[in-house]
Scaffold this motif. Sequence first.
Motif, PDB file in Angstrom:
ATOM      1  N   LEU A   1       0.848  -1.197   0.000  1.00 45.11           N
ATOM      2  CA  LEU A   1       0.000   0.000   0.000  1.00 45.11           C
ATOM      3  C   LEU A   1       0.877   1.238   0.000  1.00 45.11           C
ATOM      4  CD1 LEU A   1      -2.905   1.120   0.233  1.00 45.11           C
ATOM      5  CD2 LEU A   1      -2.584   1.135   2.710  1.00 45.11           C
ATOM      6  N   PRO A   2       0.801   2.077  -1.030  1.00 45.90           N
ATOM      7  CA  PRO A   2       1.603   3.312  -1.073  1.00 45.90           C
ATOM      8  C   PRO A   2       1.045   4.352  -0.112  1.00 45.90           C
ATOM      9  CG  PRO A   2       0.206   3.176  -3.012  1.00 45.90           C
ATOM     10  CD  PRO A   2       0.001   1.895  -2.258  1.00 45.90           C
ATOM     11  N   VAL A   3       1.421   4.211   1.157  1.00 44.66           N
ATOM     12  CA  VAL A   3       0.841   5.054   2.207  1.00 44.66           C
ATOM     13  C   VAL A   3       1.143   6.527   1.946  1.00 44.66           C
ATOM     14  CG1 VAL A   3       0.793   5.524   4.679  1.00 44.66           C
ATOM     15  CG2 VAL A   3       1.043   3.177   3.860  1.00 44.66           C
TER      16      VAL A   3
ATOM     17  N   VAL B   1      -0.817  11.969   0.370  1.00 42.79           N
ATOM     18  CA  VAL B   1      -0.772  13.092  -0.566  1.00 42.79           C
ATOM     19  C   VAL B   1      -2.130  13.299  -1.220  1.00 42.79           C
ATOM     20  CG1 VAL B   1       0.204  13.855  -2.768  1.00 42.79           C
ATOM     21  CG2 VAL B   1       1.701  12.974  -0.979  1.00 42.79           C
ATOM     22  N   ALA B   2      -2.779  12.193  -1.625  1.00 43.84           N
ATOM     23  CA  ALA B   2      -4.107  12.296  -2.231  1.00 43.84           C
ATOM     24  C   ALA B   2      -5.117  12.859  -1.236  1.00 43.84           C
ATOM     25  CB  ALA B   2      -4.566  10.929  -2.739  1.00 43.84           C
ATOM     26  N   LEU B   3      -5.025  12.422   0.027  1.00 47.74           N
ATOM     27  CA  LEU B   3      -5.923  12.951   1.058  1.00 47.74           C
ATOM     28  C   LEU B   3      -5.678  14.443   1.282  1.00 47.74           C
ATOM     29  CD1 LEU B   3      -5.905  10.071   3.697  1.00 47.74           C
ATOM     30  CD2 LEU B   3      -7.748  10.697   2.133  1.00 47.74           C
TER      31      LEU B   3
ATOM     32  N   TRP C   1      -8.339  17.333   0.820  1.00 47.55           N
ATOM     33  CA  TRP C   1      -8.579  18.366   1.847  1.00 47.55           C
ATOM     34  C   TRP C   1      -8.476  19.753   1.232  1.00 47.55           C
ATOM     35  CZ3 TRP C   1      -5.460  22.379   3.267  1.00 47.55           C
ATOM     36  CH2 TRP C   1      -5.879  23.129   4.379  1.00 47.55           C
ATOM     37  N   HIS C   2      -7.510  19.937   0.327  1.00 46.41           N
ATOM     38  CA  HIS C   2      -7.340  21.230  -0.332  1.00 46.41           C
ATOM     39  C   HIS C   2      -8.582  21.583  -1.146  1.00 46.41           C
ATOM     40  CE1 HIS C   2      -4.972  24.600  -1.625  1.00 46.41           C
ATOM     41  NE2 HIS C   2      -5.129  24.305  -2.901  1.00 46.41           N
ATOM     42  N   LEU C   3      -9.152  20.588  -1.836  1.00 48.55           N
ATOM     43  CA  LEU C   3     -10.388  20.835  -2.585  1.00 48.55           C
ATOM     44  C   LEU C   3     -11.517  21.239  -1.647  1.00 48.55           C
ATOM     45  CD1 LEU C   3     -10.338  17.832  -5.100  1.00 48.55           C
ATOM     46  CD2 LEU C   3      -9.897  20.231  -5.614  1.00 48.55           C
ATOM     47  N   ALA C   4     -11.626  20.545  -0.519  1.00 44.07           N
ATOM     48  CA  ALA C   4     -12.675  20.871   0.445  1.00 44.07           C
ATOM     49  C   ALA C   4     -12.472  22.256   1.042  1.00 44.07           C
ATOM     50  CB  ALA C   4     -12.711  19.819   1.552  1.00 44.07           C
ATOM     51  N   ALA C   5     -11.206  22.618   1.299  1.00 43.97           N
ATOM     52  CA  ALA C   5     -10.926  23.937   1.878  1.00 43.97           C
ATOM     53  C   ALA C   5     -11.274  25.054   0.900  1.00 43.97           C
ATOM     54  CB  ALA C   5      -9.453  24.018   2.278  1.00 43.97           C
ATOM     55  N   VAL C   6     -10.977  24.828  -0.383  1.00 52.24           N
ATOM     56  CA  VAL C   6     -11.303  25.846  -1.390  1.00 52.24           C
ATOM     57  C   VAL C   6     -12.803  26.045  -1.492  1.00 52.24           C
ATOM     58  CG1 VAL C   6     -11.217  26.364  -3.860  1.00 52.24           C
ATOM     59  CG2 VAL C   6      -9.194  25.475  -2.710  1.00 52.24           C
ATOM     60  N   GLN C   7     -13.567  24.955  -1.380  1.00 57.54           N
ATOM     61  CA  GLN C   7     -15.022  25.055  -1.474  1.00 57.54           C
ATOM     62  C   GLN C   7     -15.667  25.505  -0.168  1.00 57.54           C
ATOM     63  OE1 GLN C   7     -16.697  24.682  -4.357  1.00 57.54           O
ATOM     64  NE2 GLN C   7     -14.679  24.438  -5.302  1.00 57.54           N
ATOM     65  N   GLY C   8     -14.861  25.703   0.885  1.00 62.02           N
ATOM     66  CA  GLY C   8     -15.391  26.178   2.152  1.00 62.02           C
ATOM     67  C   GLY C   8     -15.925  25.084   3.056  1.00 62.02           C
ATOM     68  N   TYR C   9     -15.641  23.803   2.747  1.00 67.87           N
ATOM     69  CA  TYR C   9     -16.158  22.710   3.563  1.00 67.87           C
ATOM     70  C   TYR C   9     -15.245  22.366   4.731  1.00 67.87           C
ATOM     71  CZ  TYR C   9     -19.316  22.003  -0.375  1.00 67.87           C
ATOM     72  OH  TYR C   9     -20.257  22.182  -1.351  1.00 67.87           O
ATOM     73  N   ALA C  10     -13.980  22.764   4.666  1.00 69.40           N
ATOM     74  CA  ALA C  10     -13.041  22.479   5.749  1.00 69.40           C
ATOM     75  C   ALA C  10     -13.116  23.589   6.779  1.00 69.40           C
ATOM     76  CB  ALA C  10     -11.619  22.346   5.213  1.00 69.40           C
TER      77      ALA C  10
ATOM     78  N   THR D   1      -3.103  17.421  -7.926  1.00 67.38           N
ATOM     79  CA  THR D   1      -2.435  16.602  -6.915  1.00 67.38           C
ATOM     80  C   THR D   1      -3.081  15.229  -6.793  1.00 67.38           C
ATOM     81  OG1 THR D   1      -1.793  18.579  -5.664  1.00 67.38           O
ATOM     82  CG2 THR D   1      -1.797  16.485  -4.485  1.00 67.38           C
ATOM     83  N   VAL D   2      -4.398  15.208  -6.714  1.00 67.71           N
ATOM     84  CA  VAL D   2      -5.104  13.928  -6.559  1.00 67.71           C
ATOM     85  C   VAL D   2      -4.875  13.033  -7.771  1.00 67.71           C
ATOM     86  CG1 VAL D   2      -7.371  12.857  -6.334  1.00 67.71           C
ATOM     87  CG2 VAL D   2      -6.833  14.910  -5.010  1.00 67.71           C
TER      88      VAL D   2
END
Length: 324
Positions: A14-16, A21-23, A27-36, A124-125
């Motif tokens: 498993l490439p932890v 990095v994908a997570l 998170w960056h996508l969620a932060a941009v949309q205001g969900y974080a 990134t994802v």
Amino acid sequence: MATDADAGIEADALPVDLLLVALLGLWHLAAVQGYAGQSSMQAVLGLGAVLVAPGYALVSLLFPRRSSEAGLFEDREGRISPGERFVLSVGVSVCLVPLVGLGLVLLSFGATTSLFQLSIGVTTVLLAFVAAGRRLEVPPAERFSPLRWVINARSRASLRPSGGVRALHVLLVLGLLVSGTGIGYAAMSADRGEQFTEFALVSESDSGELVASEYPSQIPLGSSATVQVTIGNHEGRDLDYTVVVIAQRIENGTVLSTARLDRFSTRVTAGETIERPHEMTPSLVGENVRVSYLLYRGEAPVGANPRPENAYRRTHIWVNVTSG
């Protein structure tokens, strides 16, 4: 009985690091949309999502194998040391992030902050998933694994600078120069993307102020009403404009008749906004006559009658024109 080697192979399955990095990209996508939610760690995570994660994903895609003792320019078969992997991740991120913004400009998506940040997260994802797929194609014994590097003390020695680190620094400097050029070009292109012309009608209120309301609503045939035509030039260069004024009688969405009322030209310098009074004299009798002001850059079209469909900018008001 399970051995340490068996545990290492299972850990390699498993490439932890790429999962994290994908997570971080998600998170960056969620932060941009205001969900974080807001937190003290958000700034740190944001820096990691921009300055490390994109480059780490791309470096992992290019170098899926574990470290090698070979020099920087020798045949490593896709191998770099963990220290070089981290340095490259930062350097590649610095180069990659401006190129993402440049790509948005060249594709005519614009360079808004939210879209730019969203694109970084998506990049990134995607890179992390592709890199994970490529790494899993490598035999487990050859596959890079941060867990194996932590467990194996001998692998830590690869953090010492190799003979090619000096050349690596040269490559990073060149990358920074390229990224700086990309940033400058993207900034200039973003300015061009914001070009527009402001066009509006205003009228004088009872208190003497110019407002975008209180337009004349009823005009006797043969009489005039005054409105102020506002033209703001944000095109980045001086321009000549032509304004054509037409009146249209419309019923159930169908134009029954059209009359041209006036036409005038004006020159507006870059960054200037002018207000010009205009006396409107409708020549069509009826209720809800639409008086349209059509703006053209340069001259109005010669081969076709000026109409709302071929105007660069347009605005209108509705008036009742009485016969007496």
